[in-house]
Design a protein around this motif. Structure first.
Motif, mmCIF file in Angstrom:
data_model
loop_
_atom_site.group_PDB
_atom_site.id
_atom_site.type_symbol
_atom_site.label_atom_id
_atom_site.label_comp_id
_atom_site.label_asym_id
_atom_site.label_seq_id
_atom_site.Cartn_x
_atom_site.Cartn_y
_atom_site.Cartn_z
ATOM 1 N N GLY A 85 0.669 -1.246 -0.007
ATOM 2 C CA GLY A 85 0.014 0.098 0.038
ATOM 3 C C GLY A 85 0.839 1.266 -0.196
ATOM 4 N N ALA A 86 2.159 1.223 0.411
ATOM 5 C CA ALA A 86 3.000 2.218 0.439
ATOM 6 C C ALA A 86 3.565 2.534 -0.830
ATOM 7 N N GLN A 87 3.624 1.768 -1.845
ATOM 8 C CA GLN A 87 4.521 2.011 -3.079
ATOM 9 C C GLN A 87 4.098 2.982 -3.726
ATOM 10 N N THR A 88 2.688 3.531 -4.052
ATOM 11 C CA THR A 88 2.476 4.458 -4.975
ATOM 12 C C THR A 88 2.862 5.865 -4.133
ATOM 13 N N THR A 89 2.586 5.984 -2.678
ATOM 14 C CA THR A 89 3.202 6.928 -2.133
ATOM 15 C C THR A 89 4.682 7.357 -2.413
ATOM 16 N N ILE A 90 5.505 6.167 -2.053
ATOM 17 C CA ILE A 90 7.023 6.139 -2.323
ATOM 18 C C ILE A 90 7.253 6.648 -3.843
ATOM 19 N N TYR A 91 6.510 6.256 -4.735
ATOM 20 C CA TYR A 91 6.664 6.378 -6.368
ATOM 21 C C TYR A 91 6.496 7.899 -6.322
ATOM 22 N N CYS A 92 5.448 8.386 -5.750
ATOM 23 C CA CYS A 92 5.231 9.865 -6.129
ATOM 24 C C CYS A 92 6.337 10.624 -5.363
ATOM 25 N N ALA A 93 6.858 10.325 -4.241
ATOM 26 C CA ALA A 93 7.919 11.049 -3.542
ATOM 27 C C ALA A 93 9.261 10.843 -4.181
ATOM 28 N N VAL A 94 9.594 9.638 -4.891
ATOM 29 C CA VAL A 94 10.951 9.733 -5.211
ATOM 30 C C VAL A 94 11.295 9.503 -6.702
ATOM 31 N N GLU A 95 10.285 8.962 -7.504
ATOM 32 C CA GLU A 95 10.223 8.819 -8.890
ATOM 33 C C GLU A 95 11.164 9.934 -9.728
ATOM 34 N N PRO A 96 12.321 9.858 -10.214
ATOM 35 C CA PRO A 96 12.604 10.998 -10.863
ATOM 36 C C PRO A 96 11.899 11.463 -12.100
ATOM 37 N N LYS A 97 11.237 10.420 -12.877
ATOM 38 C CA LYS A 97 10.487 10.755 -14.007
ATOM 39 C C LYS A 97 9.264 11.911 -13.767
ATOM 40 N N LEU A 98 8.899 11.785 -12.308
ATOM 41 C CA LEU A 98 7.888 12.639 -12.064
ATOM 42 C C LEU A 98 8.264 14.133 -11.783
ATOM 43 N N ALA A 99 9.435 14.367 -12.163
ATOM 44 C CA ALA A 99 9.939 15.824 -11.601
ATOM 45 C C ALA A 99 9.295 16.860 -12.498
ATOM 46 N N ASN A 100 8.765 16.396 -13.570
ATOM 47 C CA ASN A 100 8.234 17.553 -14.543
ATOM 48 C C ASN A 100 6.757 17.353 -14.662
ATOM 49 N N GLU A 101 6.211 16.332 -13.778
ATOM 50 C CA GLU A 101 4.642 16.223 -13.617
ATOM 51 C C GLU A 101 4.345 16.943 -12.463
ATOM 52 N N THR A 102 2.962 17.554 -12.228
ATOM 53 C CA THR A 102 2.404 18.104 -11.003
ATOM 54 C C THR A 102 1.053 18.035 -11.067
ATOM 55 N N GLY A 103 0.480 17.830 -10.109
ATOM 56 C CA GLY A 103 -1.124 18.186 -9.877
ATOM 57 C C GLY A 103 -1.938 16.896 -10.150
ATOM 58 N N GLY A 104 -0.862 15.863 -10.508
ATOM 59 C CA GLY A 104 -1.634 14.756 -10.859
ATOM 60 C C GLY A 104 -2.336 13.788 -9.816
ATOM 61 N N TYR A 105 -2.985 12.483 -10.388
ATOM 62 C CA TYR A 105 -3.711 11.678 -9.384
ATOM 63 C C TYR A 105 -3.095 10.110 -9.895
ATOM 64 N N TYR A 106 -2.541 9.521 -8.806
ATOM 65 C CA TYR A 106 -1.928 8.161 -9.116
ATOM 66 C C TYR A 106 -2.542 6.704 -8.400
ATOM 67 N N SER A 107 -2.036 5.899 -9.335
ATOM 68 C CA SER A 107 -2.519 4.379 -8.523
ATOM 69 C C SER A 107 -1.780 3.431 -9.020
ATOM 70 N N ASP A 108 -1.527 2.500 -8.110
ATOM 71 C CA ASP A 108 -0.533 1.336 -8.511
ATOM 72 C C ASP A 108 0.563 1.762 -9.173
ATOM 73 N N CYS A 109 1.492 3.063 -8.795
ATOM 74 C CA CYS A 109 2.604 3.478 -9.247
ATOM 75 C C CYS A 109 2.492 3.934 -10.764
ATOM 76 N N ALA A 110 1.327 4.588 -11.066
ATOM 77 C CA ALA A 110 1.275 4.898 -12.562
ATOM 78 C C ALA A 110 0.205 6.106 -12.250
ATOM 79 N N PRO A 111 0.264 7.124 -13.244
ATOM 80 C CA PRO A 111 -0.794 8.116 -13.363
ATOM 81 C C PRO A 111 -1.988 7.623 -13.736
ATOM 82 N N THR A 112 -3.162 8.046 -13.294
ATOM 83 C CA THR A 112 -4.463 7.519 -13.759
ATOM 84 C C THR A 112 -5.617 8.637 -13.390
ATOM 85 N N SER A 113 -6.582 8.512 -14.073
ATOM 86 C CA SER A 113 -7.438 9.694 -14.410
ATOM 87 C C SER A 113 -8.549 9.686 -13.048
#
Length: 297
Positions: free
Chosen positions: A242-270
């Motif tokens: 359950g912690a993985q998506t939080t960790i993904y949003c906190a550390v994944e380098p590829k997300l550095a240029n993304e903002t304001g989005g919503y994520y589930s299962d370590c991936a952006p989702t609508s």
């Protein structure tokens, strides 16, 4: 979970956080504690913000033992009391040179009707207004620490939520599930609004659904809801998963240029349609500032 995410390989990253400071609310148990362990293993200085200091101290000991990083401490924070939030933020602003990652993780779920110290309905008060005020009070330090991230744990329950602008405190009628969904929709709208206000600052924001996680948040479920959870339990996640998506949003380098989005299962989702309503987001923002007596343009 979105069907496309079912077959995605589990996310993992070797990303280090040496020299970075992280604050995680409600990290003495569940996914918050697992997030703290993971980020500590990556070398971060981790501050867990908890209401119950006895439980928090026990969690700190466990996080240090699990991570091998002794740069972990706890500070008192009661999100149901704006006085406590202000005291906590003052301490962080005074004692910490930087704050690179703020994780708004703490929450209450489908609890009986109750009010915070300031008279807010407990779920909107803790899950949304408490974190709204905390983020506001820490924002200058976060901006100074850019690149920085603000991660807010929401829930798929936001999809069933509505924002009752004329009865945000559920005083006319109270349905604990509706109040919970309202607070989780508020988390997603807050993240969306915040991203717009932070454009160009190097601070990015994320909201997420951690999955259906077996945690002690379930303690207020009624009989039929408990039966349902038993039936679906083989498909639920443990706290580490359950912690993985939080960790993904906190550390994944590829997300550095993304903002304001919503994520589930370590991936952006609508998120839901209401969660993308900018007019509603603005009205909630104004109402939140008004309720907390703050000016945040």
């Amino acid at each position: 979970m979105p069907f496309s995410n079912m077959f995605r390989a589990a996310w993992s990253s070797e990303e280090r956080l040496d020299g970075k400071t992280v604050v995680i609310t409600g990290a003495n148990t569940g996914i918050g504690k697992e997030t703290a362990i993971d980020l500590s293993k990556r070398g971060a200085r981790v501050i867990i913000a908890c209401r119950d200091m006895e439980k928090a101290k026990a969690a700190v000991k466990e996080i240090i033992e699990s991570s091998g990083n002794d740069n972990v401490l706890c500070k008192k924070l009661d999100l149901s009391d704006t006085k406590s939030i202000r005291e906590f933020a003052e301490g962080i602003n005074q004692d910490e040179a930087k704050l690179n990652i703020l994780i708004n993780n703490a929450g209450v779920m489908v609890c009986p009707y109750g009010k915070t110290a300031d008279g807010f309905e407990m779920q909107i008060g803790v899950n949304h207004l408490g974190h709204f005020l905390l983020t506001y009070l820490l924002l200058d330090l976060i901006k100074k620490s850019a690149p920085a991230r603000i991660v807010t744990v929401s829930s798929l329950a936001h999809s069933w939520g509505s924002i009752y602008l004329d009865d945000i405190n559920s005083e006319k009628s109270y349905d604990k599930s509706k109040a919970y969904s309202q607070s989780k929709l508020a988390n997603v709208l807050f993240t969306r609004s915040l991203a717009k206000r932070l454009e160009g600052t190097g601070v990015t924001t994320y909201s997420l659904h951690p999955g259906v996680v077996q945690t002690d948040l379930f303690r207020h479920l009624n009989g039929p809801q408990r039966c349902f959870m038993k039936v679906v339990s083989p498909f639920t996640k443990n706290s580490v998963q359950g912690a993985q998506t939080t960790i993904y949003c906190a550390v994944e380098p590829k997300l550095a240029n993304e903002t304001g989005g919503y994520y589930s299962d370590c991936a952006p989702t609508s998120p839901s349609r209401k969660a993308k309503n900018d007019e509603l987001a603005q009205k909630l923002w104004d109402l939140s500032c008004n309720m907390l007596s703050i000016t945040w343009d």
